[in-house]
Design a protein around this motif. Structure first.
Motif, PDB file in Angstrom:
ATOM      1  N   TRP A 117       0.905  -1.101   0.114  1.00  0.00           N
ATOM      2  CA  TRP A 117       0.093  -0.003   0.048  1.00  0.00           C
ATOM      3  C   TRP A 117       0.718   1.164   0.158  1.00  0.00           C
ATOM      4  CZ3 TRP A 117      -0.285   4.136   3.496  1.00  0.00           C
ATOM      5  CH2 TRP A 117      -1.166   5.190   3.091  1.00  0.00           C
ATOM      6  N   TRP A 118       1.947   1.280   0.692  1.00  0.00           N
ATOM      7  CA  TRP A 118       2.781   2.378   0.987  1.00  0.00           C
ATOM      8  C   TRP A 118       3.264   2.599  -0.338  1.00  0.00           C
ATOM      9  CZ3 TRP A 118       3.729   5.554   5.210  1.00  0.00           C
ATOM     10  CH2 TRP A 118       4.995   6.284   5.115  1.00  0.00           C
ATOM     11  N   LEU A 119       3.920   1.872  -1.232  1.00  0.00           N
ATOM     12  CA  LEU A 119       4.663   2.103  -2.479  1.00  0.00           C
ATOM     13  C   LEU A 119       3.556   2.945  -3.337  1.00  0.00           C
ATOM     14  CD1 LEU A 119       6.336  -1.393  -3.211  1.00  0.00           C
ATOM     15  CD2 LEU A 119       7.343   1.027  -2.821  1.00  0.00           C
ATOM     16  N   GLN A 120       2.204   2.686  -3.265  1.00  0.00           N
ATOM     17  CA  GLN A 120       1.223   3.246  -4.286  1.00  0.00           C
ATOM     18  C   GLN A 120       0.475   4.486  -3.568  1.00  0.00           C
ATOM     19  OE1 GLN A 120      -2.460   2.943  -4.025  1.00  0.00           O
ATOM     20  NE2 GLN A 120      -2.032   2.273  -1.982  1.00  0.00           N
ATOM     21  N   ALA A 121       0.920   4.846  -2.474  1.00  0.00           N
ATOM     22  CA  ALA A 121       0.248   5.787  -1.485  1.00  0.00           C
ATOM     23  C   ALA A 121       0.675   7.053  -2.240  1.00  0.00           C
ATOM     24  CB  ALA A 121       0.041   5.531  -0.294  1.00  0.00           C
ATOM     25  N   SER A 122      -0.343   8.135  -1.816  1.00  0.00           N
ATOM     26  CA  SER A 122       0.125   9.520  -1.986  1.00  0.00           C
ATOM     27  C   SER A 122       0.898  10.004  -0.755  1.00  0.00           C
ATOM     28  CB  SER A 122      -0.929  10.336  -2.473  1.00  0.00           C
ATOM     29  OG  SER A 122      -1.682  10.674  -1.406  1.00  0.00           O
ATOM     30  N   ASP A 123       1.660  11.003  -0.943  1.00  0.00           N
ATOM     31  CA  ASP A 123       2.254  11.675   0.334  1.00  0.00           C
ATOM     32  C   ASP A 123       1.428  12.139   1.392  1.00  0.00           C
ATOM     33  OD1 ASP A 123       4.840  11.296  -0.824  1.00  0.00           O
ATOM     34  OD2 ASP A 123       5.134  13.462  -1.504  1.00  0.00           O
ATOM     35  N   ALA A 124       0.243  12.466   0.945  1.00  0.00           N
ATOM     36  CA  ALA A 124      -0.707  12.882   2.002  1.00  0.00           C
ATOM     37  C   ALA A 124      -1.196  11.484   2.633  1.00  0.00           C
ATOM     38  CB  ALA A 124      -1.945  13.598   1.278  1.00  0.00           C
ATOM     39  N   GLU A 125      -1.487  10.639   1.911  1.00  0.00           N
ATOM     40  CA  GLU A 125      -2.116   9.202   2.571  1.00  0.00           C
ATOM     41  C   GLU A 125      -1.197   8.795   3.364  1.00  0.00           C
ATOM     42  OE1 GLU A 125      -5.103   7.843  -0.974  1.00  0.00           O
ATOM     43  OE2 GLU A 125      -3.157   7.377  -1.139  1.00  0.00           O
ATOM     44  N   ALA A 126       0.196   8.913   2.978  1.00  0.00           N
ATOM     45  CA  ALA A 126       1.301   8.141   3.719  1.00  0.00           C
ATOM     46  C   ALA A 126       1.506   8.847   5.326  1.00  0.00           C
ATOM     47  CB  ALA A 126       2.494   8.244   3.012  1.00  0.00           C
ATOM     48  N   CYS A 127       1.435  10.343   4.835  1.00  0.00           N
ATOM     49  CA  CYS A 127       1.573  11.183   6.256  1.00  0.00           C
ATOM     50  C   CYS A 127       0.293  10.882   7.220  1.00  0.00           C
ATOM     51  CB  CYS A 127       1.670  12.343   5.875  1.00  0.00           C
ATOM     52  SG  CYS A 127       3.210  13.001   5.170  1.00  0.00           S
ATOM     53  N   ALA A 128      -0.913  10.842   6.503  1.00  0.00           N
ATOM     54  CA  ALA A 128      -2.077  10.463   7.536  1.00  0.00           C
ATOM     55  C   ALA A 128      -1.893   9.278   8.253  1.00  0.00           C
ATOM     56  CB  ALA A 128      -3.352  10.578   6.626  1.00  0.00           C
ATOM     57  N   LEU A 129      -1.551   8.202   7.469  1.00  0.00           N
ATOM     58  CA  LEU A 129      -1.337   6.866   8.130  1.00  0.00           C
ATOM     59  C   LEU A 129      -0.640   6.974   9.218  1.00  0.00           C
ATOM     60  CD1 LEU A 129      -2.398   3.877   8.199  1.00  0.00           C
ATOM     61  CD2 LEU A 129      -0.491   3.423   6.953  1.00  0.00           C
ATOM     62  N   ILE A 130       0.978   7.620   8.961  1.00  0.00           N
ATOM     63  CA  ILE A 130       1.725   7.285   9.927  1.00  0.00           C
ATOM     64  C   ILE A 130       1.300   8.318  11.299  1.00  0.00           C
ATOM     65  CG2 ILE A 130       4.034   8.307  10.977  1.00  0.00           C
ATOM     66  CD1 ILE A 130       3.962   5.610   8.957  1.00  0.00           C
ATOM     67  N   GLU A 131       0.618   9.262  11.107  1.00  0.00           N
ATOM     68  CA  GLU A 131      -0.128  10.196  12.180  1.00  0.00           C
ATOM     69  C   GLU A 131      -1.031   9.464  13.054  1.00  0.00           C
ATOM     70  OE1 GLU A 131       0.461  14.129  13.134  1.00  0.00           O
ATOM     71  OE2 GLU A 131       0.283  14.750  10.886  1.00  0.00           O
ATOM     72  N   HIS A 132      -1.783   8.788  12.085  1.00  0.00           N
ATOM     73  CA  HIS A 132      -2.927   8.068  12.773  1.00  0.00           C
ATOM     74  C   HIS A 132      -2.458   7.057  13.914  1.00  0.00           C
ATOM     75  CE1 HIS A 132      -7.179   6.390  12.634  1.00  0.00           C
ATOM     76  NE2 HIS A 132      -6.520   5.268  13.320  1.00  0.00           N
ATOM     77  N   GLU A 133      -1.587   6.267  13.474  1.00  0.00           N
ATOM     78  CA  GLU A 133      -0.831   5.405  14.196  1.00  0.00           C
ATOM     79  C   GLU A 133      -0.048   5.821  15.390  1.00  0.00           C
ATOM     80  OE1 GLU A 133      -1.840   2.442  13.530  1.00  0.00           O
ATOM     81  OE2 GLU A 133      -2.551   2.663  11.667  1.00  0.00           O
ATOM     82  N   LEU A 134       0.461   7.081  15.161  1.00  0.00           N
ATOM     83  CA  LEU A 134       1.057   7.746  16.208  1.00  0.00           C
ATOM     84  C   LEU A 134       0.120   8.196  17.254  1.00  0.00           C
ATOM     85  CD1 LEU A 134       3.930   9.793  14.383  1.00  0.00           C
ATOM     86  CD2 LEU A 134       4.315   7.727  15.828  1.00  0.00           C
ATOM     87  N   TYR A 135      -0.923   8.399  16.758  1.00  0.00           N
ATOM     88  CA  TYR A 135      -1.968   9.033  17.610  1.00  0.00           C
ATOM     89  C   TYR A 135      -2.481   7.732  18.737  1.00  0.00           C
ATOM     90  CZ  TYR A 135      -2.995  13.882  16.413  1.00  0.00           C
ATOM     91  OH  TYR A 135      -2.898  15.282  16.293  1.00  0.00           O
ATOM     92  N   HIS A 136      -2.391   6.646  18.242  1.00  0.00           N
ATOM     93  CA  HIS A 136      -2.679   5.556  19.177  1.00  0.00           C
ATOM     94  C   HIS A 136      -1.624   5.385  20.352  1.00  0.00           C
ATOM     95  CE1 HIS A 136      -6.312   3.897  17.337  1.00  0.00           C
ATOM     96  NE2 HIS A 136      -5.910   3.669  16.114  1.00  0.00           N
ATOM     97  N   CYS A 137      -0.383   5.945  19.944  1.00  0.00           N
ATOM     98  CA  CYS A 137       0.620   5.701  20.864  1.00  0.00           C
ATOM     99  C   CYS A 137       0.622   6.813  21.725  1.00  0.00           C
ATOM    100  CB  CYS A 137       2.007   5.866  20.151  1.00  0.00           C
ATOM    101  SG  CYS A 137       2.096   4.390  18.946  1.00  0.00           S
ATOM    102  N   ALA A 138       0.329   6.676  23.094  1.00  0.00           N
ATOM    103  CA  ALA A 138      -0.069   7.631  23.999  1.00  0.00           C
ATOM    104  C   ALA A 138       0.508   7.637  25.597  1.00  0.00           C
ATOM    105  CB  ALA A 138      -1.702   7.596  24.184  1.00  0.00           C
TER     106      ALA A 138
END
Length: 210
Positions: A117-138
């Protein structure tokens, strides 16, 4: 705003992604990029919501294994670094050994990303996914709602975090945003994206565990 020259996000090794064998591989360059892009002081897309993660050890993994849950594709998960769940002494020891072989230690969190998925994702989608996962790390909080710190090390006490909002559309329609406790979410949506528009809804395995 997103700048491709500033981001230069790392990519997984294509030969592993396209291989037929199931593969999980540590991604230290992705971990460094995530901290340098979103967490570090002065980062190009610095988010103060992630400030507690400056002292966290976060291990990132690439995988080429397709995953789905509840009929939805999973492209990322965040979980504690220490193996969790019901398992015997040997099972826990084996799982801990695998984590240590990947990262050289047991990190506070492990974030796994679907490399295909990462290989075909846009930069915006990739950033959104990483930040989503980071928000789970509290950072955990005490009974008064204050951030918790270890008395032994002084480091933040970490935990997994759920979503800020989980509500039925019908409740909002019938009783309004305040009744559902989502006024802040609506105001944030109406203000428009600070970085860029992206669509990754319902693709996080951490969320789908609920």
């Amino acid at each position: 705003m997103l700048d491709r020259n500033t981001l230069r996000r790392p990519m997984p090794p294509a030969e592993q992604v396209e291989g037929f064998e199931a593969w999980f591989g540590p991604a230290p360059d992705l971990a460094e990029w995530a901290k340098a892009t979103f967490i570090a002081d002065g980062a190009p897309l610095q988010n103060p919501d992630h400030q507690h993660l400056r002292s966290a050890a976060i291990g990132f993994l690439w995988t080429n294994v397709d995953n789905s849950k509840k009929g939805r594709m999973v492209i990322g998960t965040a979980e504690p670094g220490q193996p969790q769940g019901a398992m015997g002494k040997w099972g826990r020891a084996k799982a801990t050994l695998q984590v240590t072989q990947w990262f050289g230690m047991v990190p506070d969190f492990i974030i796994t990303i679907d490399a295909s998925w990462w290989l075909q994702a846009s930069d915006a989608e990739a950033c959104a996914l990483i930040e989503h996962e980071l928000y789970h790390c509290a950072q955990d909080r005490d009974e008064y709602g204050a951030p918790k710190f270890s008395k032994q090390t002084g480091r933040p006490v970490f935990t997994m975090r759920g979503h800020d909002v989980e509500e039925f559309i019908g409740v909002v329609r019938r009783y309004g945003a305040d009744a559902a406790g989502i006024r802040a979410l609506i105001e944030a949506a109406e203000a428009g994206p600070e970085i860029a528009a992206a669509e990754i809804a319902q693709c996080c395995g951490t969320c789908l565990r609920a």
